[in-house]
Structures are given as structure tokens and as C-alpha cells.
Design a protein around this motif. Structure first.
Motif, PDB file in Angstrom:
ATOM      1  N   ASP A 140     -12.291   6.259   4.145  1.00 41.20           N
ATOM      2  CA  ASP A 140     -11.145   5.804   5.281  1.00 41.20           C
ATOM      3  C   ASP A 140     -11.657   6.908   6.261  1.00 41.20           C
ATOM      4  O   ASP A 140     -12.601   7.150   7.407  1.00 41.20           O
ATOM      5  N   GLU A 141     -11.095   7.951   6.257  1.00 41.91           N
ATOM      6  CA  GLU A 141     -11.331   8.985   6.803  1.00 41.91           C
ATOM      7  C   GLU A 141     -12.910   9.386   7.003  1.00 41.91           C
ATOM      8  O   GLU A 141     -13.381  10.391   7.984  1.00 41.91           O
ATOM      9  N   ASP A 182      -3.199   5.197  -1.061  1.00 40.51           N
ATOM     10  CA  ASP A 182      -4.341   5.774  -0.305  1.00 40.51           C
ATOM     11  C   ASP A 182      -3.402   7.340  -0.078  1.00 40.51           C
ATOM     12  O   ASP A 182      -2.686   7.872   0.140  1.00 40.51           O
ATOM     13  N   LYS A 225       1.594   5.074   0.111  1.00 36.04           N
ATOM     14  CA  LYS A 225       0.950   6.547   0.567  1.00 36.04           C
ATOM     15  C   LYS A 225       1.361   7.755  -0.646  1.00 36.04           C
ATOM     16  O   LYS A 225       2.732   7.780  -1.318  1.00 36.04           O
ATOM     17  N   LYS A 242       0.666  -1.280  -0.280  1.00 35.70           N
ATOM     18  CA  LYS A 242      -0.421  -0.049   0.395  1.00 35.70           C
ATOM     19  C   LYS A 242       0.989   0.730   0.254  1.00 35.70           C
ATOM     20  O   LYS A 242       2.248   1.124   0.002  1.00 35.70           O
ATOM     21  N   GLU A 260      -7.949   4.510  -2.034  1.00 32.24           N
ATOM     22  CA  GLU A 260      -8.553   4.635  -0.501  1.00 32.24           C
ATOM     23  C   GLU A 260      -8.541   6.237  -0.509  1.00 32.24           C
ATOM     24  O   GLU A 260      -7.083   6.928  -0.797  1.00 32.24           O
ATOM     25  N   LYS A 292     -11.562   0.874  11.166  1.00 31.12           N
ATOM     26  CA  LYS A 292     -10.613   0.923  12.780  1.00 31.12           C
ATOM     27  C   LYS A 292     -11.116   0.811  13.944  1.00 31.12           C
ATOM     28  O   LYS A 292     -12.227   2.508  13.872  1.00 31.12           O
ATOM     29  N   ASN A 333     -13.283   1.032   4.404  1.00 24.61           N
ATOM     30  CA  ASN A 333     -12.235   0.682   5.582  1.00 24.61           C
ATOM     31  C   ASN A 333     -12.235   0.718   7.591  1.00 24.61           C
ATOM     32  O   ASN A 333     -12.990   2.313   7.647  1.00 24.61           O
ATOM     33  N   ASN A 355      -5.098   9.443   1.836  1.00 26.03           N
ATOM     34  CA  ASN A 355      -5.375  10.890   2.946  1.00 26.03           C
ATOM     35  C   ASN A 355      -5.517  12.009   2.807  1.00 26.03           C
ATOM     36  O   ASN A 355      -5.023  12.567   3.079  1.00 26.03           O
TER      37      ASN A 355
HETATM   38 MG    MG Z   1      -6.411   5.313   4.917  1.00 26.77          MG
END
Ligand code: MG
Length: 335
Positions: free
Chosen positions: A228-229, A177, A153, A151, A203, A250, A248, A179
Motif C-alpha cells: 500500500d504505502e 494491515d 489494523k 480488516k 498489507e 487509492k 493497493n 501500516n
Molecule cells: Mg493500508
């Protein structure tokens, strides 16, 4: 209840689109019952979600005044903590994990067996390559030799250079990802580039609240787009339906193992893909999340594999495969 701060250090500075460092602090919580069984959990607080190690310790002390008599009273305990003090998801996740550990140890079964899961169904985990110079990225790809899926970033002004450095060094499956680091326009420009470099998952390209932007990207993307976020708890899933391909989960965002299972059920009901991710945390926190991996499609549980000083032994992702311990509860012990 015992609380201890853990000082964790990553092998390399771990950098993502909004910054990063090498030193991380998490919180280890231990519950002990009258028979001497111990239940363990880890809080991995992040400033992005409004928590620090200090706030997690304070929240744990507060929640600790309302521990259930019976660790199997999981639903009631988790509901009570949520009502007592909202937010503080990482702290609540640590207690949820500790209760599940304690309940499993009392029953003499691993947590995944309490849920009726087969640990053979755990998928492979990705290994993350954080932001770095092309030379160091190439070195990291070599170091990650045993992991079959990487993965990467992104979310910088040199994303194409990074992708090229990765592709020059490996033909492995690569997921990306960003972010929250891209705009809609930039993401749409990046889609053919991701395709060219053989990227298989994208992502969170956009800032969390831009759900319409995510919908526009998902409509044009050949590869699955994962929130995700934008997806913190189960309440965030209905507004994302039709706008992304998956979510995603967590523990440090959703606050409990039972909430994670609810999120999986809700996402499945909407035909969405399910991913499980982590923060930088030790094998204790990673193992709590690893117990529900037989239910998910994508696993990104490399938080402990990135560490130079993991204090625990539990689930691991050596060779990419998520391997759950067979001991009762979480099955975690001190290294
Ligand atoms: Mg993420």
C-alpha cells in the motif's frame, strides 16, 4: 468551480499504527457546465502523503485555471494538471472524479458503463477495525456484524492480544494491515501467528522503501502480501514485481481515475493482485473509487461506512457487498 470544506467525524476515533483521530477534513469540488450539469469530486488529503485540506484547496484553485472545455478531454486534462503542479494527488483526484461525473452526466451513463463494466462484478468490501483496547475491539466486531470480511489494523506492541480479541468474537475472514509498523524480523515471527488466527491477507508490514524486506517476507508467506504505502502510482509497480503479491490503489495516492485504471492494467500484466482502498472520506470519494471495483480482487472501501455524518449518498457497502448507484456519472447525491 466551487470548493467547500467538509467536516467529517468517525463513529469511533480511527487509529492506525501512526496515530489517528475522529475529525477529518476533506474538500468537495463542484464543476458546472453551460447546460447546468454538475460534476462532483472529493479530495481526501493526508499528511502522510504531504497534503492538508488547506494545500488541497490551494492546489484546486491553481488547477481550476486549466479546466478543459469538454469534460471528455480527460486524458489531456489530467496530464496538464500533473505537469502544472506535481504532487497534490488528492486534489487532482477530486478534479478527475468531477470531470468523470460531468462526462457521464452529459452522456447519461454511469461512469462504470463508460468503462464497459458490469456493476454486478463488484466484490465484497472489508470493514476496518482500528486500533483499540481488547474490550472495545470486541464491541466493534459486534457492531460490524453485517460485514462478512474484517480488516484489522496492527503494528503495535499488542498485536497478538488484538488478534485474539478479534478471534474470540468472530470466525469471519480477517485481513491484516500493519501500516509500515513491523520490521522484517518481526513480520517473519508474526507469519505463523497470522496463520494460526486464520488471517488471509497481509498489507504493508514494512516501511515504504524496504522493497527487499517485502521480497523476503513474500517469499516466506503463505498468505498474499499487498503493497500500500510502497505503491503510490503506476511508476511504483515495476520495482515491486516479484517482491509482493499485489498492490493497493487509492485515488488520494495516485491522483486520478485514469491512473487507477492504468495501475490495474500494469499490475495485471505482471500477474499481481489488485486491491482498492480509501482514506477516511465521504460517500462522494468512495463512490469515485467504487466505479472501478468490478476490475479488482480486494475492496476496502469502508471510509464512509466509518463516518457518523456522511453528507452524501452514493455507492455503499451495506452487508459487505459494494453496490454502485445506477444514475449517470458518479450517481452521487446529497443526503
Ligand atoms: Mg493500508
Amino acid at each position: 468551480m466551487d470548493i467547500e470544506l467538509l467536516q467529517l467525524r468517525t463513529k469511533h476515533p480511527f487509529i492506525i499504527a501512526r496515530g489517528g483521530q475522529s475529525d477529518y477534513r476533506t474538500v468537495w469540488v463542484r464543476l458546472t457546465d453551460a447546460d447546468g450539469h454538475e460534476g462532483w469530486g472529493e479530495a481526501a488529503p493526508t499528511r502522510f502523503y504531504g497534503e492538508t485540506a488547506e494545500s488541497a484547496v490551494a492546489a484546486l484553485n491553481f488547477y481550476g485555471s486549466a479546466l478543459p472545455e469538454d469534460p471528455l478531454d480527460l486524458e489531456q486534462a489530467e496530464r496538464r494538471w500533473e505537469t502544472m503542479l506535481r504532487g497534490n494527488a488528492a486534489a487532482r483526484a477530486a478534479l478527475s472524479s468531477a470531470l468523470h461525473d460531468l462526462a457521464g452526466k452529459r452522456l447519461g451513463v454511469p461512469v462504470y458503463r463508460m468503462w464497459g463494466l458490469d456493476r454486478c462484478n463488484a466484490p465484497q468490501s472489508t470493514f476496518t477495525i482500528g486500533l483499540d483496547t481488547p474490550e472495545r475491539i470486541r464491541a466493534k466486531v459486534l457492531e460490524a456484524e453485517q460485514y462478512p470480511v474484517l480488516k484489522v489494523k496492527l503494528g503495535t506492541d499488542r498485536d497478538i492480544e488484538i488478534l485474539r480479541a478479534i478471534r474470540d468474537s468472530t470466525s469471519k475472514e480477517v485481513r491484516v494491515d500493519a501500516n509500515c509498523g513491523w520490521t522484517v524480523k518481526r513480520t517473519i515471527r508474526m507469519l505463523p501467528v497470522l496463520k494460526e488466527f486464520g488471517v488471509t491477507v497481509l498489507e504493508q508490514p514494512l516501511r515504504p522503501e524496504d522493497l527487499d524486506g517485502l521480497a523476503a517476507i513474500t517469499a516466506q508467506s503463505d498468505i498474499p502480501v499487498i503493497a500500500d504505502e510502497s505503491c503510490v502510482t503506476s511508476l511504483d509497480i515495476p520495482p515491486l514485481v516479484g517482491k509482493v503479491d499485489g498492490i493497493n490503489i487509492k485515488l488520494a495516492k495516485c491522483g486520478s481515475l485514469r491512473e487507477a485504471i492504468r495501475m490495474i492494467a500494469i499490475a495485471r500484466a505482471h500477474g499481481m493482485m489488485v486491491m482498492v482502498g480509501c482514506m477516511i472520506e465521504s460517500s462522494l470519494g468512495i463512490t469515485a473509487a467504487a466505479h472501478f471495483t468490478p476490475l479488482v480482487d480486494i475492496v476496502d472501501l469502508d471510509g464512509a461506512a466509518l463516518l457518523a455524518n456522511d453528507p452524501f449518498v452514493g455507492a455503499h457497502i451495506d452487508g459487505g457487498q459494494v453496490t454502485l448507484p445506477s444514475g449517470p456519472g458518479l450517481g452521487v447525491r446529497r443526503r
